[in-house]
Design an enzyme around this catalytic site. Structure first.
Site, PDB file in Angstrom:
ATOM      1  N   LYS A  23       0.890  -1.083   0.140  1.00 49.91           N
ATOM      2  CA  LYS A  23      -0.012  -0.085  -0.135  1.00 49.91           C
ATOM      3  C   LYS A  23       1.058   1.254  -0.055  1.00 49.91           C
ATOM      4  CE  LYS A  23      -1.607   2.441   3.494  1.00 49.91           C
ATOM      5  NZ  LYS A  23      -1.779   3.601   4.583  1.00 49.91           N
ATOM      6  N   ASN A  24       1.944   1.137   0.821  1.00 52.28           N
ATOM      7  CA  ASN A  24       2.354   2.495   1.111  1.00 52.28           C
ATOM      8  C   ASN A  24       3.616   2.739  -0.230  1.00 52.28           C
ATOM      9  OD1 ASN A  24       1.118   3.208   3.178  1.00 52.28           O
ATOM     10  ND2 ASN A  24       2.530   2.824   4.847  1.00 52.28           N
ATOM     11  N   ARG A  94      -4.508   9.797   3.172  1.00 53.45           N
ATOM     12  CA  ARG A  94      -3.360  10.752   3.502  1.00 53.45           C
ATOM     13  C   ARG A  94      -2.367  10.981   2.553  1.00 53.45           C
ATOM     14  NH1 ARG A  94      -2.289  14.221   7.565  1.00 53.45           N
ATOM     15  NH2 ARG A  94       0.087  14.363   7.616  1.00 53.45           N
ATOM     16  N   CYS A 118      -5.777   8.548   8.518  1.00 52.51           N
ATOM     17  CA  CYS A 118      -6.067   7.963   9.903  1.00 52.51           C
ATOM     18  C   CYS A 118      -5.733   8.837  10.910  1.00 52.51           C
ATOM     19  CB  CYS A 118      -5.380   6.605  10.010  1.00 52.51           C
ATOM     20  SG  CYS A 118      -5.509   5.469   8.926  1.00 52.51           S
ATOM     21  N   ARG A 123       0.045  14.921  12.900  1.00 51.35           N
ATOM     22  CA  ARG A 123       0.557  14.713  11.655  1.00 51.35           C
ATOM     23  C   ARG A 123       0.642  15.990  10.736  1.00 51.35           C
ATOM     24  NH1 ARG A 123      -2.175   9.374   9.127  1.00 51.35           N
ATOM     25  NH2 ARG A 123      -0.088   9.203   8.179  1.00 51.35           N
ATOM     26  N   PRO A 124       1.678  16.960  11.238  1.00 48.24           N
ATOM     27  CA  PRO A 124       1.984  18.143  10.562  1.00 48.24           C
ATOM     28  C   PRO A 124       2.584  17.851   9.090  1.00 48.24           C
ATOM     29  CG  PRO A 124       3.402  17.879  12.606  1.00 48.24           C
ATOM     30  CD  PRO A 124       2.482  16.812  12.567  1.00 48.24           C
ATOM     31  N   ILE A 125       2.890  18.747   8.452  1.00 53.16           N
ATOM     32  CA  ILE A 125       3.492  18.644   7.011  1.00 53.16           C
ATOM     33  C   ILE A 125       4.504  19.596   6.772  1.00 53.16           C
ATOM     34  CG2 ILE A 125       1.702  17.490   5.711  1.00 53.16           C
ATOM     35  CD1 ILE A 125       1.330  20.082   4.300  1.00 53.16           C
ATOM     36  N   ASP A 126       5.081  20.307   7.871  1.00 54.87           N
ATOM     37  CA  ASP A 126       6.123  21.261   7.908  1.00 54.87           C
ATOM     38  C   ASP A 126       7.021  20.714   7.316  1.00 54.87           C
ATOM     39  OD1 ASP A 126       5.969  19.856  10.287  1.00 54.87           O
ATOM     40  OD2 ASP A 126       7.908  20.793  10.898  1.00 54.87           O
ATOM     41  N   GLN A 127       7.618  19.764   7.337  1.00 55.79           N
ATOM     42  CA  GLN A 127       8.895  19.221   6.543  1.00 55.79           C
ATOM     43  C   GLN A 127       8.822  18.918   5.136  1.00 55.79           C
ATOM     44  OE1 GLN A 127      11.956  18.757   8.718  1.00 55.79           O
ATOM     45  NE2 GLN A 127      10.329  19.908   9.883  1.00 55.79           N
ATOM     46  N   ASP A 306       3.345   0.864  12.213  1.00 58.23           N
ATOM     47  CA  ASP A 306       2.100   0.227  11.523  1.00 58.23           C
ATOM     48  C   ASP A 306       1.856  -1.097  12.172  1.00 58.23           C
ATOM     49  OD1 ASP A 306       2.075   2.635  10.002  1.00 58.23           O
ATOM     50  OD2 ASP A 306       2.504   1.929   8.185  1.00 58.23           O
ATOM     51  N   ILE A 328       6.354   7.202  17.175  1.00 57.71           N
ATOM     52  CA  ILE A 328       5.944   7.981  15.997  1.00 57.71           C
ATOM     53  C   ILE A 328       4.871   8.858  15.932  1.00 57.71           C
ATOM     54  CG2 ILE A 328       5.966   7.761  13.415  1.00 57.71           C
ATOM     55  CD1 ILE A 328       8.504   6.438  14.717  1.00 57.71           C
ATOM     56  N   ARG A 398      -9.178   0.475   3.461  1.00 58.58           N
ATOM     57  CA  ARG A 398      -7.976   1.433   2.922  1.00 58.58           C
ATOM     58  C   ARG A 398      -6.765   0.656   2.535  1.00 58.58           C
ATOM     59  NH1 ARG A 398      -8.272   6.816   6.706  1.00 58.58           N
ATOM     60  NH2 ARG A 398     -10.444   7.656   5.770  1.00 58.58           N
TER      61      ARG A 398
HETATM   62  C1  EPZ Z   1       3.706   7.157   6.420  1.00 53.59           C
HETATM   63  O1  EPZ Z   1       2.957   8.280   7.139  1.00 53.59           O
HETATM   64  C2  EPZ Z   1       2.774   6.152   6.346  1.00 53.59           C
HETATM   65  N1  EPZ Z   1       1.629   6.500   5.269  1.00 53.59           N
HETATM   66  C3  EPZ Z   1       2.140   5.634   7.545  1.00 53.59           C
HETATM   67  O2  EPZ Z   1       1.357   4.380   7.330  1.00 53.59           O
HETATM   68  C4  EPZ Z   1       3.392   5.254   8.684  1.00 53.59           C
HETATM   69  O3  EPZ Z   1       2.652   4.942   9.749  1.00 53.59           O
HETATM   70  C5  EPZ Z   1       4.303   6.331   8.723  1.00 53.59           C
HETATM   71  O4  EPZ Z   1       5.044   6.894   7.391  1.00 53.59           O
HETATM   72  C6  EPZ Z   1       5.624   5.872   9.518  1.00 53.59           C
HETATM   73  O5  EPZ Z   1       6.200   4.727   8.838  1.00 53.59           O
HETATM   74  C7  EPZ Z   1       1.924   6.609   4.188  1.00 53.59           C
HETATM   75  O6  EPZ Z   1       2.941   6.040   3.426  1.00 53.59           O
HETATM   76  C8  EPZ Z   1       0.913   7.073   3.358  1.00 53.59           C
HETATM   77  P1  EPZ Z   1       6.177  10.132   8.647  1.00 53.59           P
HETATM   78  P2  EPZ Z   1       3.665   9.741   7.087  1.00 53.59           P
HETATM   79  O7  EPZ Z   1       6.137  11.484   7.812  1.00 53.59           O
HETATM   80  O8  EPZ Z   1       4.631  10.097   6.018  1.00 53.59           O
HETATM   81  C9  EPZ Z   1       6.293  13.566  12.069  1.00 53.59           C
HETATM   82  C10 EPZ Z   1      -0.652   3.270   7.746  1.00 53.59           C
HETATM   83  O9  EPZ Z   1      -1.149   2.889   8.646  1.00 53.59           O
HETATM   84  N2  EPZ Z   1       6.485  14.866  11.066  1.00 53.59           N
HETATM   85  O10 EPZ Z   1       7.168   9.311   8.432  1.00 53.59           O
HETATM   86  O11 EPZ Z   1       2.608  10.744   7.467  1.00 53.59           O
HETATM   87  C11 EPZ Z   1       4.873  12.960  12.139  1.00 53.59           C
HETATM   88  O12 EPZ Z   1       3.883  13.962  12.842  1.00 53.59           O
HETATM   89  C12 EPZ Z   1      -0.120   4.763   7.835  1.00 53.59           C
HETATM   90  O13 EPZ Z   1      -0.449   2.637   6.581  1.00 53.59           O
HETATM   91  C13 EPZ Z   1       6.352  16.111  11.205  1.00 53.59           C
HETATM   92  O14 EPZ Z   1       6.399  16.631  12.358  1.00 53.59           O
HETATM   93  O15 EPZ Z   1       4.608   9.548   8.524  1.00 53.59           O
HETATM   94  C14 EPZ Z   1       5.308  11.646  12.896  1.00 53.59           C
HETATM   95  O16 EPZ Z   1       5.508  11.976  14.362  1.00 53.59           O
HETATM   96  C15 EPZ Z   1      -0.632   5.332   8.777  1.00 53.59           C
HETATM   97  N3  EPZ Z   1       6.305  16.868  10.474  1.00 53.59           N
HETATM   98  C16 EPZ Z   1       6.672  11.622  12.353  1.00 53.59           C
HETATM   99  O17 EPZ Z   1       7.144  12.863  11.862  1.00 53.59           O
HETATM  100  C17 EPZ Z   1       6.363  16.662   8.962  1.00 53.59           C
HETATM  101  O18 EPZ Z   1       6.257  17.191   7.920  1.00 53.59           O
HETATM  102  C18 EPZ Z   1       6.829  10.549  11.148  1.00 53.59           C
HETATM  103  O19 EPZ Z   1       5.831  10.801  10.443  1.00 53.59           O
HETATM  104  C19 EPZ Z   1       6.299  15.103   8.767  1.00 53.59           C
HETATM  105  C20 EPZ Z   1       6.196  14.283   9.702  1.00 53.59           C
END
Ligand code: EPZ
Length: 419
Positions: A23-24, A94, A118, A123-127, A306, A328, A398
């Site tokens: 999926k991912n 997402r 979910c 889940r911010p997107i600042d990065q 996950d 996480i 999903r």
């Molecule tokens: C991906 O989410 C996956 N989603 C998630 O899978 C998975 O749990 C996660 O990576 C961790 O492996 C998809 O691939 C669509 P991150 P993502 O950016 O990209 C913080 C599932 O069940 N962060 O690695 O959203 C964030 O809050 C799903 O299949 C910021 O602060 O995860 C978290 O604490 C759910 N700012 C950490 O980083 C940012 O801009 C890691 O998040 C981005 C992230």
């Protein structure tokens, strides 16, 4: 129409099952098709809701799409003139945020509503935005929309403050067609990052270092068509391994990559579960009692967040006290409130769940709150005595392809009905 899943627990899972495509990976590779100047075909995509949503979005952008679920997806991006993804479409998943990187790379502008997905934390997107800005784009999130644009993307150095899968992927997408070289430091190393790099490289991109924490992307003016098959789903593989252990079954999971499963395999072995593997198969069986273990989620190759939810369901009946630490996502324990209704003894303290193993769970009505919470409830239902009713099973669709059929073929008593 609302549905519920009904599981009568207690049957040991036995036999063989084939894992679907990841999926991912799928949700990153599909937006990446927009970067090509020619048609591309992807095989081994899982037939799941997140994929259906992205296919609809590519169509809405004007791409010519031929999709045969379970077989292939061919996308000719040439007619796609759109660069805006509506609130309704983005809320379906997402990963709609990957359209920002892909559209920036394709046409230098993107307008995408803030993503859904979910509810497992803030889940911010600042990065992501910081990464786009390091490549010379303007990017901001305002009024529920993310707007990004640039006259021309230029490769640059991107330093992430934390390891983030989503931002690593998004910057790779944008950088594949930027002028010059982008270097991502503190990059995520998950298997789907490597798979996306392999797909982009098959289209003519020049990406090195995927799978390490420094990724170098030499941007290309144009990318060409290709045919690509995505890797098997690491999390579905893990969920099936956990379900096999939970029911004290004997299951061979075929078509997986055992190397991706090492963190889970190590924990299952520590619990006393028998796990053996060959090139592309894993056999899981349980002979004696399960021992409690401590689990701490980490970025790859650590224990995946996950799989934390299905794993903590399994630990509710292990002998002793387990401590599960979620590093996480801060709200990834909602499933435990539901499993408590089934007799589990669990206390959540901040990011830690203290699970005191009980001899038996009992079927109860429970509600799914997110995708992997749904998987955890299925695991709990399979091992419980009596009937578990799982409400809102649509979350599970999903990310898991044909989950009931797969489990039923292994001997589970599981069905779905409309209510
Ligand atoms: C991906 O989410 C996956 N989603 C998630 O899978 C998975 O749990 C996660 O990576 C961790 O492996 C998809 O691939 C669509 P991150 P993502 O950016 O990209 C913080 C599932 O069940 N962060 O690695 O959203 C964030 O809050 C799903 O299949 C910021 O602060 O995860 C978290 O604490 C759910 N700012 C950490 O980083 C940012 O801009 C890691 O998040 C981005 C992230």
């Amino acid at each position: 129409m609302k549905e519920r899943m009904l599981i009568t627990g207690g049957n040991a899972l036995e036999g063989e099952v084939r894992v679907s495509g990841g999926k991912n990976t799928a949700v990153a590779v599909i937006p990446a098709m927009l970067l090509s100047s020619e048609p591309c075909t992807i095989e081994n995509l899982p037939d799941i809701e997140d994929v259906h949503a992205l296919v609809d979005i590519l169509r809405s952008l004007g791409a010519k799409v031929t999709y045969v679920p379970g077989e292939f997806l061919t996308v000719d991006p040439r007619p796609a003139e759109g660069y805006e993804v509506s609130y309704r479409d983005s809320q379906r998943l997402r990963a709609s945020y990957y359209l920002i990187g892909a559209l920036l790379g394709r046409c230098g502008k993107a307008r995408v509503a803030s993503p859904g997905g979910c509810e497992i934390g803030s889940r911010p997107i600042d990065q992501h935005l910081k990464g786009f800005m390091s490549l010379g784009a303007e990017a901001e999130e305002r009024g529920g929309m993310i707007n990004a644009r640039c006259d021309s993307l230029t490769g640059g150095d991107v330093f992430f403050d934390m390891v983030t899968v989503g931002a690593t992927i998004n910057v790779m997408l944008a950088a594949a067609k930027a002028k010059g070289t982008t270097i991502i430091y503190n990059a995520a190393k998950e298997p789907h990052i490597v798979d996306l790099a392999n797909f982009l490289n098959s289209m003519g991109a020049k990406i090195k270092g995927a799978g390490t924490d420094v990724i170098r992307i030499r941007g290309q003016q144009s990318l060409h068509g290709c045919t690509y098959a995505v890797i098997p789903d690491q999390i579905e593989t893990g969920t099936l391994m956990i379900a096999a252990a939970a029911t004290r079954g004997d299951v061979i999971i075929r078509g997986c990559i055992p190397q991706h499963m090492e963190a889970l395999t190590a924990k299952l072995l520590e619990m006393g579960v028998k796990v053996s593997d060959s090139d592309d198969a894993i056999r899981v069986r349980t002979l004696g009692a399960h021992r409690a273990v401590n689990v701490k989620t980490q970025v790859y190759p650590g224990f995946p967040t996950d799989l934390q939810q299905p794993m903590s369901a399994l630990l509710t009946t292990a002998h002793g006290t387990s401590i599960v630490t979620e590093t996480i996502f801060e709200q990834r324990f909602k499933h435990l409130d539901e499993i408590r209704r089934m007799g589990a003894r669990v206390r959540v303290v901040g990011r830690m769940a203290i699970i005191e193993g009980v001899p038996q769970l009992y079927g109860a009505p429970v509600t799914t709150t997110d995708l992997r919470a749904g998987a955890a409830l299925v695991v709990a239902g399979l091992m419980a005595k009596g009937v578990t009713e799982i409400y809102e099973p649509e979350y599970i669709d999903r990310g898991y392809e044909h989950i009931e059929q797969k489990l039923r073929a292994l001997g589970a008593d599981i069905q779905r009905e409309t209510i």
